[in-house]
Design a protein around this motif. Sequence first.
Motif, PDB file in Angstrom:
ATOM      1  N   LEU A  91       0.880   8.378  11.311  1.00  0.00           N
ATOM      2  CA  LEU A  91       1.567   7.945  10.090  1.00  0.00           C
ATOM      3  C   LEU A  91       2.895   7.253  10.398  1.00  0.00           C
ATOM      4  CD1 LEU A  91       0.941  10.872   7.577  1.00  0.00           C
ATOM      5  CD2 LEU A  91      -0.007   8.569   7.526  1.00  0.00           C
ATOM      6  N   ASP A  92       3.678   7.822  11.298  1.00  0.00           N
ATOM      7  CA  ASP A  92       4.971   7.217  11.661  1.00  0.00           C
ATOM      8  C   ASP A  92       4.779   5.826  12.241  1.00  0.00           C
ATOM      9  OD1 ASP A  92       6.208   9.499  10.793  1.00  0.00           O
ATOM     10  OD2 ASP A  92       6.656  10.289  12.797  1.00  0.00           O
ATOM     11  N   THR A  93       3.762   5.676  13.085  1.00  0.00           N
ATOM     12  CA  THR A  93       3.493   4.381  13.724  1.00  0.00           C
ATOM     13  C   THR A  93       3.040   3.350  12.699  1.00  0.00           C
ATOM     14  OG1 THR A  93       2.865   5.512  15.782  1.00  0.00           O
ATOM     15  CG2 THR A  93       2.165   3.219  15.526  1.00  0.00           C
ATOM     16  N   ARG A 149      -1.394  13.596  13.855  1.00  0.00           N
ATOM     17  CA  ARG A 149      -1.311  13.138  12.465  1.00  0.00           C
ATOM     18  C   ARG A 149       0.036  12.475  12.181  1.00  0.00           C
ATOM     19  NH1 ARG A 149       0.726  14.067   7.741  1.00  0.00           N
ATOM     20  NH2 ARG A 149       2.158  15.586   8.671  1.00  0.00           N
ATOM     21  N   LYS A 150       1.111  13.125  12.604  1.00  0.00           N
ATOM     22  CA  LYS A 150       2.461  12.603  12.353  1.00  0.00           C
ATOM     23  C   LYS A 150       2.697  11.299  13.113  1.00  0.00           C
ATOM     24  CE  LYS A 150       7.301  14.084  12.209  1.00  0.00           C
ATOM     25  NZ  LYS A 150       7.843  12.837  12.750  1.00  0.00           N
ATOM     26  N   LEU A 165       0.843  -1.193   0.000  1.00  0.00           N
ATOM     27  CA  LEU A 165       0.000   0.000   0.000  1.00  0.00           C
ATOM     28  C   LEU A 165       0.882   1.248   0.000  1.00  0.00           C
ATOM     29  CD1 LEU A 165      -3.013   0.868   0.228  1.00  0.00           C
ATOM     30  CD2 LEU A 165      -2.667   0.964   2.705  1.00  0.00           C
ATOM     31  N   LYS A 166       0.638   2.173  -0.921  1.00  0.00           N
ATOM     32  CA  LYS A 166       1.459   3.383  -1.020  1.00  0.00           C
ATOM     33  C   LYS A 166       0.777   4.596  -0.403  1.00  0.00           C
ATOM     34  CE  LYS A 166       3.974   1.979  -5.176  1.00  0.00           C
ATOM     35  NZ  LYS A 166       4.303   2.310  -6.600  1.00  0.00           N
ATOM     36  N   GLN A 167      -0.551   4.590  -0.421  1.00  0.00           N
ATOM     37  CA  GLN A 167      -1.301   5.733   0.091  1.00  0.00           C
ATOM     38  C   GLN A 167      -2.610   5.271   0.717  1.00  0.00           C
ATOM     39  OE1 GLN A 167      -3.465   8.759  -2.460  1.00  0.00           O
ATOM     40  NE2 GLN A 167      -1.747  10.052  -1.823  1.00  0.00           N
ATOM     41  N   ALA A 168      -3.037   5.938   1.774  1.00  0.00           N
ATOM     42  CA  ALA A 168      -4.313   5.629   2.416  1.00  0.00           C
ATOM     43  C   ALA A 168      -4.918   6.914   2.947  1.00  0.00           C
ATOM     44  CB  ALA A 168      -4.125   4.633   3.556  1.00  0.00           C
ATOM     45  N   ASP A 169      -6.231   7.020   2.851  1.00  0.00           N
ATOM     46  CA  ASP A 169      -6.917   8.145   3.470  1.00  0.00           C
ATOM     47  C   ASP A 169      -6.823   8.003   4.986  1.00  0.00           C
ATOM     48  OD1 ASP A 169      -7.565   9.039   0.965  1.00  0.00           O
ATOM     49  OD2 ASP A 169      -9.628   8.291   1.008  1.00  0.00           O
ATOM     50  N   LEU A 170      -7.067   9.092   5.671  1.00  0.00           N
ATOM     51  CA  LEU A 170      -6.953   9.097   7.131  1.00  0.00           C
ATOM     52  C   LEU A 170      -8.262   9.593   7.742  1.00  0.00           C
ATOM     53  CD1 LEU A 170      -5.061   8.717   9.591  1.00  0.00           C
ATOM     54  CD2 LEU A 170      -4.315  11.079   9.268  1.00  0.00           C
ATOM     55  N   LEU A 171      -8.946   8.704   8.461  1.00  0.00           N
ATOM     56  CA  LEU A 171     -10.177   9.063   9.168  1.00  0.00           C
ATOM     57  C   LEU A 171      -9.851   9.207  10.645  1.00  0.00           C
ATOM     58  CD1 LEU A 171     -13.298   9.353   9.531  1.00  0.00           C
ATOM     59  CD2 LEU A 171     -13.372   6.853   9.725  1.00  0.00           C
ATOM     60  N   ILE A 172     -10.014  10.409  11.175  1.00  0.00           N
ATOM     61  CA  ILE A 172      -9.789  10.638  12.606  1.00  0.00           C
ATOM     62  C   ILE A 172     -11.142  10.949  13.229  1.00  0.00           C
ATOM     63  CG2 ILE A 172      -8.569  11.987  14.346  1.00  0.00           C
ATOM     64  CD1 ILE A 172      -6.453  12.607  12.278  1.00  0.00           C
ATOM     65  N   HIS A 173     -11.588  10.029  14.083  1.00  0.00           N
ATOM     66  CA  HIS A 173     -12.912  10.172  14.697  1.00  0.00           C
ATOM     67  C   HIS A 173     -12.781  10.516  16.177  1.00  0.00           C
ATOM     68  CE1 HIS A 173     -17.184   9.543  15.418  1.00  0.00           C
ATOM     69  NE2 HIS A 173     -16.804   8.998  16.558  1.00  0.00           N
ATOM     70  N   PHE A 174     -13.617  11.447  16.611  1.00  0.00           N
ATOM     71  CA  PHE A 174     -13.608  11.895  18.001  1.00  0.00           C
ATOM     72  C   PHE A 174     -14.902  11.479  18.715  1.00  0.00           C
ATOM     73  CE2 PHE A 174     -11.024  14.778  15.483  1.00  0.00           C
ATOM     74  CZ  PHE A 174      -9.834  14.814  16.206  1.00  0.00           C
ATOM     75  N   LYS A 183      -6.599  11.664   1.539  1.00  0.00           N
ATOM     76  CA  LYS A 183      -7.552  12.630   2.088  1.00  0.00           C
ATOM     77  C   LYS A 183      -7.603  12.526   3.610  1.00  0.00           C
ATOM     78  CE  LYS A 183     -10.484  12.634  -2.028  1.00  0.00           C
ATOM     79  NZ  LYS A 183     -10.058  13.981  -2.429  1.00  0.00           N
ATOM     80  N   ILE A 184      -7.764  13.653   4.272  1.00  0.00           N
ATOM     81  CA  ILE A 184      -7.901  13.686   5.726  1.00  0.00           C
ATOM     82  C   ILE A 184      -9.357  14.001   6.059  1.00  0.00           C
ATOM     83  CG2 ILE A 184      -7.212  14.794   7.874  1.00  0.00           C
ATOM     84  CD1 ILE A 184      -4.499  15.316   6.652  1.00  0.00           C
ATOM     85  N   ILE A 185     -10.003  13.063   6.743  1.00  0.00           N
ATOM     86  CA  ILE A 185     -11.417  13.183   7.095  1.00  0.00           C
ATOM     87  C   ILE A 185     -11.544  13.237   8.607  1.00  0.00           C
ATOM     88  CG2 ILE A 185     -13.700  12.115   6.901  1.00  0.00           C
ATOM     89  CD1 ILE A 185     -12.475  10.487   4.507  1.00  0.00           C
TER      90      ILE A 185
END
Length: 303
Positions: free
Chosen positions: A133-135, A129-130, A74-83, A148-150
């Motif tokens: 991704l690093d983890t 965010r960092k 996988l080279k790219q993935a969207d990021l869903l951050i839910h609160f 995309k950042i959602i």
Amino acid sequence: MFIKQLIFFFLLIALQRVTAQTNTQLAQYPSPMKETVRRHERVAFEMEFSKTIVLNNLLPKPVTIYLPANTHKLKQADLLIHFHGLAPVVAYAAHQYKRPIIAVSVNLGSGSSAYAQPFNNDSTFEKLRKAVLDTVIKHLGYPLTAGKIILSGFSAGYGAIRSILSQPVYFTGIDAVILLDGLHTSYIPERKVLAEGGLIDSVSLEPIIQFARKATNKLSGKKFMFTHSEIFPGTFSSTTETANYLLNKLGIKIKPVLKWGPLGMQQISEASKGNFYVLGFAGNTAPDHIDHFHGLFHFLHKL
């Protein structure tokens, strides 16, 4: 005689305090907390241990990461951050998503301030965010970039999103926002409802309004969805009232509808322009409120 009058005076004060407390509670919780008409189905999802990562010492409480279903090369993935909300429900939404997406669940407690305060710091969101991704990159063993950042928030979780959008450095980089029965503000004067001449305190809503306005223009690339129930808290604005305020500010009309929503929800209104959507649902009880969170998978797909 004086002692009797004094005792009577203190008893009267105590009675007034009890009455005031009772009235306050009724103002905050005027609706029944049980409802048996709608189905109120719930998402059941088992998070695979090998795809689950927990980050400690980043925020006041642990952050849960759930990896995409297929991570091979996988080279790219969207990021869903839910609160605010159980991690398996957020993971299920990611599992149902058509594109590779990393699901991040942030739970910091009750009340919007528990979410707003940590993200008032202009470096907190970037650290989150960092770190995510690093983890993930370390776990996978090869480079990965975020698509995309959602941001999504249920109930009090909107507090974090509002704080993040308040900072121009992050506003530009957020692609989509989903608010699930969560966007409130105070009345002016405090606790004076609209029906009694109160007004909406719009100051705290401004970052949300700005993002929503961007989403009405499809060329901006931003998307916004806000779902609301009919719950009326009484001491601060309901999600219906904030939705109406938002629509009035943007000059968008509400359309009454009768539709089935996810998991037995009953949709009763909708409004849209460009990539901006407001969906109203029936119900003023606790189960109706929780329906919105469990419908995250549906709203994420719809957006």
